[in-house]
Scaffold this motif. Structure first.
Motif, mmCIF file in Angstrom:
data_model
loop_
_atom_site.group_PDB
_atom_site.id
_atom_site.type_symbol
_atom_site.label_atom_id
_atom_site.label_comp_id
_atom_site.label_asym_id
_atom_site.label_seq_id
_atom_site.Cartn_x
_atom_site.Cartn_y
_atom_site.Cartn_z
ATOM 1 N N THR A 1 -11.914 18.771 -33.186
ATOM 2 C CA THR A 1 -10.610 18.126 -33.340
ATOM 3 C C THR A 1 -10.038 17.734 -31.986
ATOM 4 N N ILE A 2 -10.138 18.623 -30.999
ATOM 5 C CA ILE A 2 -9.640 18.328 -29.652
ATOM 6 C C ILE A 2 -10.447 17.186 -29.041
ATOM 7 N N ALA A 3 -11.762 17.207 -29.218
ATOM 8 C CA ALA A 3 -12.607 16.124 -28.694
ATOM 9 C C ALA A 3 -12.201 14.791 -29.320
ATOM 10 N N SER A 4 -11.976 14.772 -30.625
ATOM 11 C CA SER A 4 -11.551 13.553 -31.304
ATOM 12 C C SER A 4 -10.200 13.086 -30.777
ATOM 13 N N TYR A 5 -9.280 13.994 -30.576
ATOM 14 C CA TYR A 5 -7.958 13.674 -30.034
ATOM 15 C C TYR A 5 -8.074 13.037 -28.644
ATOM 16 N N LEU A 6 -8.990 13.558 -27.841
ATOM 17 C CA LEU A 6 -9.179 13.039 -26.485
ATOM 18 C C LEU A 6 -10.048 11.786 -26.455
ATOM 19 N N GLY A 7 -10.685 11.479 -27.575
ATOM 20 C CA GLY A 7 -11.530 10.282 -27.638
ATOM 21 C C GLY A 7 -12.887 10.482 -26.997
ATOM 22 N N THR A 8 -13.454 11.668 -27.174
ATOM 23 C CA THR A 8 -14.752 11.965 -26.583
ATOM 24 C C THR A 8 -15.608 12.743 -27.576
ATOM 25 N N SER A 9 -16.805 13.091 -27.154
ATOM 26 C CA SER A 9 -17.703 13.872 -28.009
ATOM 27 C C SER A 9 -17.494 15.364 -27.754
ATOM 28 N N ARG A 10 -17.966 16.156 -28.704
ATOM 29 C CA ARG A 10 -17.904 17.613 -28.541
ATOM 30 C C ARG A 10 -18.705 18.043 -27.315
ATOM 31 N N GLU A 11 -19.840 17.395 -27.113
ATOM 32 C CA GLU A 11 -20.712 17.755 -25.994
ATOM 33 C C GLU A 11 -20.014 17.515 -24.656
ATOM 34 N N THR A 12 -19.365 16.372 -24.521
ATOM 35 C CA THR A 12 -18.637 16.079 -23.280
ATOM 36 C C THR A 12 -17.522 17.091 -23.072
ATOM 37 N N LEU A 13 -16.797 17.399 -24.127
ATOM 38 C CA LEU A 13 -15.715 18.382 -24.003
ATOM 39 C C LEU A 13 -16.274 19.754 -23.630
#
Length: 191
Positions: free
Chosen positions: A169-181
């Motif tokens: 959810t946080i990754a989606s909010y930031l506009g990135t992938s889970r892996e990048t986060l």
């Protein structure tokens, strides 16, 4: 109701009597984690003031993936403005990520309030303006800050979101992938 009173009267322009009149239009609700506040395809007929807790505002892309629009942690307002204002079916959904205290202003009570007199109409417009300014600030952050900078801002300013929202959810909010986060988090855990 104190959180609502404080938020609404930060400009100190309302008398105690006027504040009571305004607050009387809201209904306090305790909602449990997982409660749906509004769903995709429905007409949103309420504005929610989040006094305590975290809400996940989202929609689905063309692939059926859930995409986070916003993560609301109090004190703030939450609604689908287009659906609420124009009685259109919402393309969004909103669910409680934690147990929350919210104050609900229904469309009927909102319309009654804004039709009472010009002062209340202008006050209601300022609430909507504040919501739009929050959205614009988020858009500016997206265009001017890296994902890492935005994540670090989120950690610093919104710890309830970091503690209660999933990594996805946080990754989606930031506009990135889970892996990048995950890489960003790992980098800052060990630095």
């Amino acid at each position: 109701m104190e959180a609502l009173r404080t938020f609404l009267n930060d400009s100190k322009e309302l008398s105690a009597k006027e504040m009571s009149f305004l607050v009387d239009h809201f209904e306090q609700r305790q909602i449990k984690r997982g409660t749906v506040l509004f769903e995709q395809g429905a007409i949103v007929n309420s504005i929610f003031f989040v006094a305590k807790g975290v809400l996940h505002h989202f929609n689905y892309n063309e692939l059926g993936e859930r995409k986070t629009i916003d993560l609301h942690d109090g004190p703030c307002f939450c609604t689908d403005l287009e659906s609420f204002s124009e009685s259109k079916r919402s393309e969004d959904g909103c669910i409680a990520l934690t147990n929350c205290t919210v104050y609900v202003l229904t469309k009927e009570k909102y319309d009654s309030l804004v039709n009472t007199n010009v002062k209340w109409s202008n006050f209601a417009k300022r609430i909507i303006e504040r919501t739009l300014i929050k959205i614009l600030d988020q858009l500016k952050a997206i265009s001017h800050k890296s994902i890492e900078e935005r994540y670090l801002d989120l950690v610093k300013t919104k710890p309830d979101i970091i503690q209660n929202a999933s990594i996805g959810t946080i990754a989606s909010y930031l506009g990135t992938s889970r892996e990048t986060l995950h890489r960003i988090r790992k980098k800052h855990l060990f630095s």
